[in-house]
Design a protein around this motif. Structure first.
Motif, short mmCIF file in Angstrom:
data_model
loop_
_atom_site.label_atom_id
_atom_site.label_comp_id
_atom_site.label_asym_id
_atom_site.label_seq_id
_atom_site.Cartn_x
_atom_site.Cartn_y
_atom_site.Cartn_z
N ILE A 46 17.20 6.77 3.16
CA ILE A 46 15.98 7.13 1.52
C ILE A 46 17.41 6.46 1.32
O ILE A 46 18.74 7.31 1.37
N ASP A 47 17.16 5.19 0.47
CA ASP A 47 17.63 4.97 -0.85
C ASP A 47 18.16 5.45 -1.90
O ASP A 47 19.03 5.34 -2.85
N HIS A 48 16.99 6.09 -2.23
CA HIS A 48 16.95 6.52 -4.02
C HIS A 48 16.18 7.66 -3.77
O HIS A 48 15.34 7.40 -3.42
N MET B 77 0.76 -1.04 -0.04
CA MET B 77 -0.32 -0.16 0.37
C MET B 77 0.85 1.14 0.07
O MET B 77 -0.18 2.08 0.07
N GLN B 78 2.56 1.02 0.22
CA GLN B 78 3.24 2.05 -0.42
C GLN B 78 3.47 2.78 0.47
O GLN B 78 3.53 4.50 0.82
N GLY B 79 2.60 2.77 2.34
CA GLY B 79 3.14 3.36 4.04
C GLY B 79 4.30 3.12 3.86
O GLY B 79 5.43 3.21 3.07
N THR B 80 4.41 5.34 4.38
CA THR B 80 6.09 5.22 5.03
C THR B 80 6.68 4.52 5.71
O THR B 80 5.86 3.85 6.52
N PRO B 81 7.89 4.25 5.16
CA PRO B 81 9.00 3.30 5.72
C PRO B 81 8.68 3.53 7.47
O PRO B 81 8.67 4.59 7.39
N TYR B 82 9.08 2.21 8.07
CA TYR B 82 9.29 2.62 9.20
C TYR B 82 10.26 3.00 10.32
O TYR B 82 10.37 4.54 10.87
N TYR C 296 14.70 -1.22 1.14
CA TYR C 296 14.84 -0.44 0.01
C TYR C 296 14.59 1.05 0.14
O TYR C 296 13.10 0.63 -0.35
N ASN C 297 14.61 1.89 0.26
CA ASN C 297 13.07 2.84 0.61
C ASN C 297 12.94 4.63 -0.86
O ASN C 297 14.46 4.38 -0.77
N ILE C 298 12.80 4.62 -1.06
CA ILE C 298 12.49 5.64 -2.12
C ILE C 298 12.06 7.05 -1.78
O ILE C 298 10.88 7.13 -0.89
N LEU C 299 12.14 7.98 -2.04
CA LEU C 299 11.10 9.30 -2.34
C LEU C 299 11.65 10.70 -3.13
O LEU C 299 12.82 10.60 -3.88
N SER C 300 10.15 11.05 -3.58
CA SER C 300 10.06 12.31 -4.31
C SER C 300 9.87 13.32 -3.51
O SER C 300 9.06 13.61 -2.87
N THR D 143 6.93 9.34 0.25
CA THR D 143 8.93 8.38 0.53
C THR D 143 7.72 6.60 0.80
O THR D 143 6.71 6.85 1.28
N TRP D 144 8.22 6.01 0.04
CA TRP D 144 7.50 4.53 0.44
C TRP D 144 9.10 3.61 0.67
O TRP D 144 10.23 3.59 0.54
N THR D 145 8.96 2.14 -0.06
CA THR D 145 9.77 1.36 0.33
C THR D 145 9.20 0.35 -1.15
O THR D 145 8.42 -0.46 -0.71
N MET D 146 10.36 -0.52 -1.39
CA MET D 146 10.22 -1.31 -2.39
C MET D 146 10.16 -3.16 -1.77
O MET D 146 9.84 -4.00 -2.28
N ASP D 147 11.09 -2.84 -0.71
CA ASP D 147 11.07 -4.02 -0.29
C ASP D 147 10.78 -4.15 1.50
O ASP D 147 11.44 -5.59 2.28
#
Length: 298
Positions: free
Chosen positions: A281-283, A210-215, A247-251, A240-244
């Motif tokens: 944040i990895d990406h 559900m693309q929740g904010t990573p902990y 690995y966290n992503i942010l725009s 921000t969301w996480t792939m797995d």
């Protein structure tokens, strides 16, 4: 000022973890099959429950092995962020299998609690010792790994070792005392413990999907840090969301002072990405704006 762009999308190089997970997978799978037969032979639902648990662990190890290998491909035309999200699919499949297995064990154990049957205590002792040895060997193979997958599987296998220690204690109790209910009680305890952890894993998997904010990500701290950069007036439209789960992503949009040169903006972006790395944040995708621009938030 020259700026060089480095885009390395193979984020999980093979550090030896792939072969270690593979070995642990085969150890666990072979012992699970032996254990299932042994549980039926000794008439022990505790051993059968552990067999199904170990089978679920084998599936987890197999999935970790497969996805570790798959993730090395990096991004392609089919999956622009790479293959990391497939590990979540594996977690969902494994969770469903463990829920079904635990439900079957509970349905077998509860009647035995009411009408107890005497299992083969001596056989249980042998299998418990085998379980400690097999799971202990698999855990040892994964000890000290740098891969996050490897560390998670190691902890899971370590839990299995402790579960077998409990089974051994119950078997010794049965060998010296006439208390057959200890077997279904132990089986229900193992099944309940599994279900508890499966529910936690499912909640995390759903949160990721559900693309929740990573902990580990604190959005307020991210805004505060970025707004402290020279030349940045404010920040907004942050996602921000996480792939797995790792690995966290942010725009994010950064409102900057007008008339900044490309070199200035490049420096701000690099500083921002360095700060974001500290915030797990990895990406990061960063967009610049001025106060005069109309921003349409997503």
């Amino acid at each position: 000022m020259a700026h060089h762009h480095h885009h390395d999308h193979n984020d999980l190089p093979d550090d030896g973890s792939l072969s270690k997970i593979k070995i642990a997978f085969f150890i666990n799978l072979v012992f699970s099959a032996i254990e299932l037969v042994g549980g039926l032979y000794t008439n022990s639902v505790a051993i059968i429950s552990d067999a199904l648990h170990d089978l679920g662990d084998s599936l987890s190890l197999g999935a970790a092995w497969y996805f570790q290998k798959l993730s090395m491909k990096g991004r392609d035309r089919k999956f622009s962020y790479g293959y990391r999200r497939f590990s979540v699919l594996g977690a969902l499949i494994n969770s469903i299998i463990l829920i079904v297995g635990s439900t079957i064990i509970l349905s077998e154990a509860i009647p035995r609690l009411i009408n107890p049957q005497q299992p083969d205590a001596e056989g249980m002792i042998y299998f418990a010792i085998g379980g400690i040895a097999a799971n202990g060997l698999a855990a040892w193979k994964l000890h000290g790994g740098s891969s996050i997958n490897q560390k998670a599987v190691y902890l899971h296998l370590l839990e299995d070792v402790l579960g077998w220690v409990a089974t051994l204690i119950a078997a010794i109790t049965l060998y010296y005392f006439d208390f057959p209910r200890v077997d279904p009680i132990l089986a229900m305890g193992i099944a309940t413990f599994i279900l508890y952890n499966v529910v936690k894993n499912l909640k995390e998997a759903v949160r990721i999907i559900m693309q929740g904010t990573p902990y580990k990500v604190d959005l307020k701290r991210i805004h505060d840090k970025l707004e402290s950069l020279e030349g940045v007036k404010s920040t907004h439209d942050c996602h921000t969301w996480t792939m797995d789960g790792n690995y966290n992503i942010l725009s994010i949009h950064l409102v900057v002072e007008p008339y900044k040169s490309l070199d200035d903006l490049s420096d701000i972006k690099q500083q921002a990405k360095d700060l974001l790395k500290e915030e797990h944040i990895d990406h990061a995708t960063i967009e610049f704006e001025t106060e005069e621009e109309d921003c349409e938030p997503c």
